[in-house]
Design a protein around this motif. Structure first.
Motif, short mmCIF file in Angstrom:
data_model
loop_
_atom_site.label_atom_id
_atom_site.label_comp_id
_atom_site.label_asym_id
_atom_site.label_seq_id
_atom_site.Cartn_x
_atom_site.Cartn_y
_atom_site.Cartn_z
N LYS A 2 0.80 -1.23 0.00
CA LYS A 2 0.00 0.00 0.00
C LYS A 2 0.83 1.28 0.00
O LYS A 2 0.29 2.37 0.06
N GLY A 3 2.13 1.15 -0.07
CA GLY A 3 3.00 2.32 -0.15
C GLY A 3 4.42 1.86 -0.38
O GLY A 3 4.80 0.76 0.05
N ILE A 4 5.19 2.67 -1.09
CA ILE A 4 6.57 2.27 -1.37
C ILE A 4 7.52 3.43 -1.05
O ILE A 4 7.27 4.58 -1.43
N VAL A 5 8.56 3.11 -0.32
CA VAL A 5 9.62 4.06 0.01
C VAL A 5 10.77 3.80 -0.96
O VAL A 5 11.35 2.70 -0.96
N ILE A 6 11.07 4.78 -1.80
CA ILE A 6 12.14 4.63 -2.76
C ILE A 6 13.32 5.48 -2.30
O ILE A 6 13.19 6.70 -2.13
N LEU A 7 14.43 4.84 -2.07
CA LEU A 7 15.61 5.52 -1.54
C LEU A 7 16.62 5.77 -2.64
O LEU A 7 16.96 4.86 -3.41
N MET A 8 17.08 7.00 -2.72
CA MET A 8 18.06 7.40 -3.73
C MET A 8 19.11 8.29 -3.08
O MET A 8 18.77 9.18 -2.30
N ASP A 9 20.36 8.04 -3.39
CA ASP A 9 21.44 8.92 -2.94
C ASP A 9 21.16 10.32 -3.47
O ASP A 9 20.98 10.51 -4.68
N ILE A 10 21.11 11.29 -2.58
CA ILE A 10 20.75 12.66 -2.98
C ILE A 10 21.72 13.21 -4.01
O ILE A 10 21.37 14.11 -4.79
N ARG A 11 22.92 12.66 -4.09
CA ARG A 11 23.91 13.15 -5.07
C ARG A 11 23.72 12.53 -6.44
O ARG A 11 24.26 13.02 -7.43
N HIS A 12 22.93 11.43 -6.50
CA HIS A 12 22.73 10.72 -7.77
C HIS A 12 21.29 10.20 -7.87
O HIS A 12 21.07 9.00 -8.00
N PRO A 13 20.30 11.08 -7.84
CA PRO A 13 18.91 10.60 -7.86
C PRO A 13 18.40 10.35 -9.28
O PRO A 13 19.03 10.74 -10.27
N LEU A 14 17.25 9.67 -9.33
CA LEU A 14 16.49 9.49 -10.57
C LEU A 14 17.29 8.83 -11.69
O LEU A 14 17.22 9.22 -12.85
N LYS A 15 18.01 7.76 -11.33
CA LYS A 15 18.65 6.93 -12.35
C LYS A 15 17.56 6.15 -13.09
O LYS A 15 16.39 6.13 -12.68
N ASP A 16 17.95 5.47 -14.16
CA ASP A 16 16.96 4.77 -14.99
C ASP A 16 16.10 3.79 -14.20
O ASP A 16 14.87 3.76 -14.33
N LEU A 17 16.73 2.97 -13.36
CA LEU A 17 15.96 1.98 -12.60
C LEU A 17 15.08 2.64 -11.55
O LEU A 17 13.98 2.16 -11.26
N ASP A 18 15.55 3.75 -10.99
CA ASP A 18 14.71 4.50 -10.06
C ASP A 18 13.45 4.98 -10.77
O ASP A 18 12.33 4.86 -10.25
N MET A 19 13.63 5.52 -11.95
CA MET A 19 12.48 6.02 -12.71
C MET A 19 11.55 4.89 -13.13
O MET A 19 10.32 5.04 -13.12
N ASP A 20 12.12 3.74 -13.48
CA ASP A 20 11.28 2.58 -13.81
C ASP A 20 10.39 2.22 -12.63
O ASP A 20 9.19 1.96 -12.78
#
Length: 224
Positions: A112-130
């Motif tokens: 019912k909810g997802i926490v997506i963790l990304m290094d603030i220095r390298h966010p929104l990589k391809d797999l993150d966006m997928d």
């Protein structure tokens, strides 16, 4: 809202599963944690639950091979999904992890909810966006934690958060973006409030899926 009051500090390890067939019955409410293997996922789980050793922190990013389940209250669970996109492991093992991840995201109805963790220095990589697009298409709320924010100045940190918000705004989805530091506890209180609200929802009832349905899931495949 459910009458169940959630305290993440009560999280307790339940089991590790290689795939969704070994997970608890698909009922109640689950909140999943996902991210690249070097995004600080285990550290964030330990910080949010105020338990130093709840999630094991490997010296080699990407060694989390299984879906780890932590029970917070009756039929309320945190799910630590295998990390993606970085692990220096054999290709066949990486494919196996990615299949387990994709299967969970595709078929687990109590999510019912997802926490997506990304290094603030390298966010929104391809797999993150997928992963973000998948959650949006599934009408799942997202908490995007930009980890390791203690490594940036306050001004740079704020600029990165704003940039990610702007990049995700066209999706017009339920996405909360915030800076997070496991070391300094930055953003921990806000993240706790969001995750607990998700877990405190009333849990819908479902018929159990059959084995054929479980077998037809899509893989979460690596693009980069």
């Amino acid at each position: 809202m459910s009458s169940t009051k959630i305290h993440l500090s009560k999280a307790a390890f339940t089991l590790s599963a290689p795939d969704i067939r070994r997970l608890p019955v698909d009922s109640g409410i689950e909140v999943a944690f996902a991210g690249r293997s070097n995004a600080g996922k285990s550290s964030a789980l330990n910080t949010l639950t105020n338990q130093r050793g709840l999630a094991r922190i490997s010296k080699t990013p990407g060694r989390t091979q299984l879906i780890n389940v932590f029970e917070v209250a009756e039929n309320r669970r945190l799910i630590d999904l295998p990390g993606y996109g970085f692990a220096k492991v054999p290709l066949e093992m990486k494919k196996k992890w990615q299949k387990a991840l994709g299967e969970y995201l595709e078929k687990r109805r109590c999510l019912k909810g997802i926490v997506i963790l990304m290094d603030i220095r390298h966010p929104l990589k391809d797999l993150d966006m997928d992963l973000i697009h998948w959650a949006v298409d599934s009408d799942l709320p997202i908490l995007a934690l930009l980890t390791k924010c203690d490594k940036l100045s306050q001004g740079k940190r704020s600029a990165e958060v704003l940039a990610v918000k702007k990049a995700l705004a066209p999706l017009n989805a339920d996405i909360t973006v915030q800076a997070f530091s496991s070391l300094k506890y930055t953003g921990a209180e806000q993240a706790d409030a969001i995750i607990c609200a998700w877990l405190e929802q009333d849990a819908p009832e479902y018929d159990l899926p059959d084995e054929d349905e479980l077998d037809n899931s899509e893989e979460f495949t690596e693009q980069d």
